[in-house]
Motif scaffolding. Structure first.
Motif, PDB file in Angstrom:
ATOM      1  N   LYS A  54       0.834  -1.207   0.000  1.00 59.38           N
ATOM      2  CA  LYS A  54       0.000   0.000   0.000  1.00 59.38           C
ATOM      3  C   LYS A  54       0.869   1.258   0.000  1.00 59.38           C
ATOM      4  O   LYS A  54       0.564   2.242  -0.687  1.00 59.38           O
ATOM      5  CB  LYS A  54      -0.924  -0.007   1.225  1.00 59.38           C
ATOM      6  N   SER A  55       1.966   1.239   0.760  1.00 56.26           N
ATOM      7  CA  SER A  55       2.857   2.402   0.820  1.00 56.26           C
ATOM      8  C   SER A  55       3.531   2.642  -0.519  1.00 56.26           C
ATOM      9  O   SER A  55       3.649   3.792  -0.968  1.00 56.26           O
ATOM     10  CB  SER A  55       3.908   2.196   1.922  1.00 56.26           C
ATOM     11  N   VAL A  56       3.978   1.559  -1.167  1.00 59.44           N
ATOM     12  CA  VAL A  56       4.621   1.690  -2.481  1.00 59.44           C
ATOM     13  C   VAL A  56       3.616   2.208  -3.506  1.00 59.44           C
ATOM     14  O   VAL A  56       3.952   3.041  -4.357  1.00 59.44           O
ATOM     15  CB  VAL A  56       5.216   0.341  -2.917  1.00 59.44           C
ATOM     16  N   LYS A  57       2.384   1.715  -3.441  1.00 59.51           N
ATOM     17  CA  LYS A  57       1.339   2.202  -4.345  1.00 59.51           C
ATOM     18  C   LYS A  57       1.133   3.708  -4.151  1.00 59.51           C
ATOM     19  O   LYS A  57       1.051   4.473  -5.122  1.00 59.51           O
ATOM     20  CB  LYS A  57       0.022   1.476  -4.087  1.00 59.51           C
ATOM     21  N   ASN A  58       1.067   4.152  -2.898  1.00 64.09           N
ATOM     22  CA  ASN A  58       0.885   5.582  -2.624  1.00 64.09           C
ATOM     23  C   ASN A  58       2.065   6.401  -3.130  1.00 64.09           C
ATOM     24  O   ASN A  58       1.890   7.516  -3.644  1.00 64.09           O
ATOM     25  CB  ASN A  58       0.696   5.816  -1.125  1.00 64.09           C
ATOM     26  N   LEU A  59       3.281   5.847  -2.990  1.00 65.98           N
ATOM     27  CA  LEU A  59       4.468   6.547  -3.471  1.00 65.98           C
ATOM     28  C   LEU A  59       4.423   6.679  -4.990  1.00 65.98           C
ATOM     29  O   LEU A  59       4.704   7.754  -5.540  1.00 65.98           O
ATOM     30  CB  LEU A  59       5.724   5.786  -3.044  1.00 65.98           C
ATOM     31  N   ARG A  60       4.058   5.598  -5.687  1.00 67.56           N
ATOM     32  CA  ARG A  60       3.944   5.662  -7.147  1.00 67.56           C
ATOM     33  C   ARG A  60       2.872   6.674  -7.562  1.00 67.56           C
ATOM     34  O   ARG A  60       3.068   7.442  -8.509  1.00 67.56           O
ATOM     35  CB  ARG A  60       3.589   4.283  -7.704  1.00 67.56           C
TER      36      ARG A  60
END
Length: 615
Positions: free
Chosen positions: A130-136
């Protein structure tokens, strides 16, 4: 990059985890129970081994199976509180049952631990993803809001590398941070258990920790520096690859496959050199870390052996301590093994946050919104502009266009025709002078409201992969089917679209490569018609079309410009005979202005250009 900068980057990276505090707390709780399971396993194994030893001694002495297994208490810490009471064994049957019971307890303990291992992995994996998705998502959104100067400066491949490779490295690093957090929790639990079992031996064992930390710090700086070079070289390779693919026709036409291959091999060799340097550091770090851990373990064993010989320690305490110390040293090895990943993550995160720190398009002061009844009158007043701050592209441009007029911009390449369009769209801001729409400075409007009243049909048609319907609807996302078909008919596009096997659902491929140039252009015009703009910007795009396609596109264009303020960058002068105003530019200045008949009667640049084309 200083240690302080590294801390800032780490905190910015970890800030993406703050939205999932409950899941993180759940993962920490699971980790605590995992550590406690291992901590309980150590004295259980110690007691099992001690019991087997005493039973063996009883049997060898011919005394039968009778033994007393010592309990575990906190006497060494100044307390007589018993953790485990002594166990008295009478007879073979009781001994066997005790051993089976201890074995079943260990199995149940591992099942108990397994449940929390699964729960921890699931919770923390979901947090990372979820954090990586938000960063992208943040990266892409920020990218779309950056100034055009950024895209003029940066290579497409390098931007793509930041969006893909760097984020992938960060994803791996977040997993490493989870492993480090688990190692920290384990360390606290195991060290606490070690102090309970034997505090003097624990203090002796902990001497190796700061030594390992110093070694890791030395390696970390070198790995991070090399990782930064690797990231830069990967971005360069991606940029080169993207350029090669888009230029494949030129490469093949000039038979430059071997030439380009050698250039690519040179870039990949540089990346190989940096990667091998990083791998050498990692390869040296692992045995060094292993050596430090082994030396620490051997020191503890030798120290314990001396105490056992001096009858200052029994076998059960040593067994329990040995199991716990092997568990406690594991986090140190984990720290060393995750250092390369973390250092690569710092290098990748540095490039990501450099992109996120790029200044977006400036917010306007008044935030005015354009009225739906906007007339579209445009005025340039003494506009000066330079792309690099040195070489002037526009020099004192003053131009007044009434609502509904069609203005053609004519002149040699590089005189500033496209720059006028770019300034009107707000892609850049002029260094001096002002641009007005219906008497209001465009700097007072939000970029969204400013561009909502304009449509751009560029010379190089830009379509997106997807269906014909999706590309036309791009001009008005809420348009229904009737509006889409009406726009296509106005653009002379409905007939050929209807003849496609899948009609409006036909997939046109990347950049519309699966349809002809004339078809692409008419779809782009349909998109502009659907938007129904007050101001239309056309970079005439018929020069590369055949006669029939040019005629159809020109008919669609004539429909599009009706009752709209229109700016046309003209390449074929035959297409602008009916323009209300023709603006002739040279060296960033307006040198002539008037209708076609007025300009053709003058001895100037327009007549010269006209004669070159038609005589």
């Amino acid at each position: 990059m200083s240690d302080n900068d590294s801390k800032i980057i780490i905190w910015r990276l970890l800030s993406y985890l703050k939205f999932y505090k409950i899941r993180i707390m759940g993962g920490i709780v699971c980790t605590v129970f995992m550590g406690l399971s291992d901590a309980v396993l150590a004295p259980t194994l110690g007691k099992l081994i001690n019991g087997l030893g005493q039973i063996s001694d009883s049997l060898s002495n011919g005394e039968g199976v009778n033994a007393v297994i010592d309990g575990v208490n906190l006497e060494r810490l100044g307390s007589n509180f018993a953790l485990i009471d002594p166990i008295i064994i009478n007879g073979y049957e009781q001994a066997r049952n005790l051993l089976i019971g201890l074995g079943l307890f260990i199995v149940c303990l591992m099942i108990f631990k397994g449940f929390f291992v699964y729960s921890k992995e699931y919770l923390m994996s979901s947090v990372i993803q979820k954090s990586v998705k938000n960063l992208r998502d943040d990266l892409y959104s920020h990218l779309l809001h950056l100034k055009m100067r950024f895209f003029d400066r940066e290579k497409t491949g390098e931007i793509m590398s930041g969006m893909t490779n760097n984020v992938q490295v960060v994803e791996q690093s977040l997993g490493a941070f989870v492993v480090l957090a688990q190692a920290f929790v384990y360390s606290v639990i195991f060290i606490t258990a070690l102090f309970i079992v034997e505090w003097r031996l624990t203090l002796f064992a902990l001497i190796v920790f700061p030594v390992s930390g110093f070694v890791l710090k030395l390696f970390s700086k070198a790995i991070r520096k090399t990782s930064r070079k690797i990231m830069a070289k990967i971005a360069d390779i991606n940029a080169f690859l993207q350029e090669s693919i888009t230029s494949i026709k030129i490469i093949k036409t000039y038979n430059r496959e071997l030439y380009e291959t050698k250039r690519f091999e040179n870039k990949t060799y540089q990346n190989y050199s940096y990667s091998m340097k990083a791998n050498r550091l990692v390869a040296f770090l692992k045995p060094t870390n292993e050596f430090m851990s082994t030396v620490g373990m051997m020191a503890v064993i030798l120290f314990s052996g001396v105490r056992i010989l001096n009858q200052d320690m029994d076998i059960e305490i040593f067994t329990t301590f040995a199991v716990l110390i092997s568990m406690a040293y594991k986090p140190i090895k984990t720290l060393g093994e995750t250092q390369p990943v973390i250092q690569r993550a710092l290098a990748a995160s540095e490039r990501i946050f450099d992109l996120l720190d790029e200044e977006p398009e400036v917010s306007v002061k008044k935030h005015l919104k354009l009225s739906s009844k906007t007339g579209g009158a445009v005025e340039f007043k003494d506009v000066e502009f330079s792309y690099n701050g040195k070489d002037s592209v526009l020099n004192g441009i003053s131009l007044s266009v009434n609502s509904g007029e069609t203005v053609a911009l004519v002149g040699p390449s590089g005189v500033g025709k496209s720059t006028i369009i770019n300034l009107l769209l707000g892609f850049y801001e002029c260094q001096s002078g002002s641009i007005y729409i219906d008497g209001e400075d465009i700097r007072n409007f939000s970029r969204q409201s400013l561009r909502n009243m304009m449509s751009l049909v560029p010379q190089e048609t830009i379509l997106f992969s997807g269906s014909v319907r999706e590309n036309i609807r791009y001009g008005k996302l809420e348009a229904d089917e009737d509006e889409i078909i009406a726009a296509a008919k106005s653009a002379n596009a409905h007939e050929f679209i209807d003849n496609f096997p899948d009609g409006y659902d036909t997939e046109i491929g990347e950049r519309g490569i699966q349809i002809s140039g004339g078809q692409r252009q008419r779809i782009a015009i349909a998109r502009a018609i659907l938007k129904n703009p007050a101001i239309l910007l056309l970079d005439e795009a018929t020069s590369s079309l055949d006669a029939e396609s040019e005629r159809l596109v020109q008919e669609a264009t004539n429909i599009l410009i009706k009752e709209r303020t229109t700016f046309i960058i003209a390449h074929r002068l035959s297409t602008i005979n009916n323009a209300d105003k023709i603006v002739v530019m040279d060296k960033g200045r307006i040198i002539q202005m008037g209708s076609h008949n007025e300009l053709i009667s003058q001895k100037g640049l327009y007549k010269k250009l006209y004669d070159l084309q038609f005589k």
